[in-house]
Design an enzyme around this catalytic site. Structure first.
Site, PDB file in Angstrom:
ATOM      1  CB  SER A 106      -8.317   1.436   6.079  1.00 36.99           C
ATOM      2  OG  SER A 106      -9.008   2.507   6.015  1.00 36.99           O
ATOM      3  CE  LYS A 141      -4.005   1.990   2.110  1.00 33.17           C
ATOM      4  NZ  LYS A 141      -4.717   2.223   3.780  1.00 33.17           N
ATOM      5  CB  SER A 164      -8.171   4.043   3.143  1.00 33.35           C
ATOM      6  OG  SER A 164      -6.534   3.384   3.882  1.00 33.35           O
TER       7      SER A 164
END
Length: 420
Positions: free
Chosen positions: A165, A72, A141
């Site tokens: 997330s 990420k 996210s």
């Protein structure tokens, strides 16, 4: 025979160890899948195939040897840009890896690429679509990481969670997401937003994958499966008011399947300290994020999305005492939850209110996750069939702080009970 890009991490690792699959062949299969699908899924923030091939050739021995990993883009990488989902940081290249990334490489993992995050892992989405339906969000996210595992771009990926997330995108994309106890995976080299909440988590195709990955990063043995039936607390809150009918029905079906397999299932009601933590979550999250983005807000406010600026303006309008009181509410809720769970092994609840919503301009509601993140204990989302629109549904298991190995073991028991 299963295509290499669709293997679970544990299956791929076993084949690599047996010599029936090479790390190079696995990496190429994942690169080919990305070449075929990422124009639609748009999971990658940075992908350099030549770098992947060099990394495979130099992969170290270890529990993750040769396994492709998505990272990420709020975790720093020395060999790829780290842009945190923000134009403010366009082209930024750190000198070093984040601790978690360095540990993954040391365990033999191969960084396949950087994955799309919402802006600073908060609200404003990136371009990623759901691999099961490009008209729908993959969640956020950690959207690129979840979508990439689901699409076969890598079998393992890093996510981070401040509200929901990791758990929510795992549910929306039909994979497994594990948020460990707060601080279990070191945050050095992460673009931290909320000091009290941000937690590095992992994605895989099952609980065993998450145990393999998290264990390799921490040195802990998280692989043991539970054999005796668990004592399950069944809880529909705190997102009960927004649960779709099929989500609620699926939780009830999973609870019934666990009971048939021998589990003791009892209702669990949210008490006043837990409800106070629900109310405190947005205060703490946004106030701490306003602190974290002090430089960006002072020097490049116009490059921050309006939705994020609005929330941070709101947080800065609160009295300083609000943040202190919110943190105190979290501490009280953690103590209360540990006491309430004394007669239970795990809590069963929703991973998300519904199937992935239509549209990619928003990432869904974290109402089912934020409380459990605030409690600092481990949580896992397991795939649990599909809803009315044929999209994946997930169920969430929660345990008190520090019970990571136990939760992962119970998760494997639940997978068996529901036929996962």
């Amino acid at each position: 025979m299963t295509h290499p890009a669709d293997l679970s991490a544990t299956e791929a690792a076993a084949r690599i160890a047996a010599g029936t699959l090479s790390p190079a062949a696995l990496a190429e299969a994942c690169l080919e899948r990305a070449a075929a699908r990422d124009a639609t899924v748009r999971a990658f923030a940075a992908l350099e195939p030549a770098r992947v091939r060099r990394a495979v050739a130099g992969a170290l021995p270890g529990p993750l040897h040769g396994l492709p990993v998505g990272v990420k883009d709020v975790l720093d990488t020395a060999d790829l840009p780290s842009q945190y989902g923000s134009p403010i940081w366009s082209g930024h290249r750190p000198r070093s890896d984040a601790a978690a990334v360095a540990l993954a490489r040391r365990a033999g993992g191969v960084v396949q690429g950087k994955t799309v995050t919402t802006e600073f892992a908060t609200r404003h989405p990136g371009p990623t679509t759901n691999p099961h339906d490009p008209a729908r969000t993959p969640g956020g996210s950690s959207q690129g990481s979840a979508a990439g595992v689901a699409a076969g771009f890598f079998p393992l990926a890093f996510g981070t969670q401040t509200a929901g997330s990791v758990l929510r995108p795992a549910a929306y994309c039909g994979i497994t997401g594990f948020k460990p106890s707060f601080g279990l995976i070191h945050r050095a080299g992460m673009k931290v937003m909320s000091e009290s909440l941000d937690t590095i988590g992992v994605f895989g195709r099952g609980a065993a994958d998450c145990a393999l990955f998290a264990g390799a990063l921490t040195g802990l043995d998280l692989s043991a499966a539970a054999h005796a039936a668990p004592r399950i607390a069944l809880c529909f809150g705190p997102g009960e008011a927004v649960l779709s009918g099929d989500s609620r029905a699926r939780i009830e079906e999973v609870a019934a399947a666990c009971a048939r397999a021998g589990a003791r299932v009892t209702p669990f009601a949210l008490t006043a300290p837990l409800l106070a933590a629900v109310e405190a979550h947005p205060v703490v999250m946004n106030a701490e994020t306003a602190h974290a983005l002090a430089w960006e807000r002072a020097t490049a406010r116009a490059l921050i999305s309006p939705v994020l600026n609005e929330r941070l303006d709101w947080a800065e309008s609160l009295p300083v005492s609000a943040l202190i009181e919110g943190r105190a509410a979290f501490a009280a809720a953690r103590a209360a939850f540990r006491d309430l769970m004394a007669d239970h092994d795990i809590l069963l609840t929703a991973s998300a209110p519904s199937e992935a919503p239509l549209g990619i301009a928003a990432t869904g509601d974290p109402a089912c996750n934020a409380l459990w993140t605030a409690l600092h204990g481990p949580c896992i989302s397991l795939p649990a069939g599909t809803g009315a629109a044929g999209m994946p549904l997930g169920v969430q298991l929660v345990a008190p702080f520090g019970a990571d190995a136990a939760l992962l073991g119970w998760a494997r028991w639940v997978e068996r009970a529901i036929g996962g």
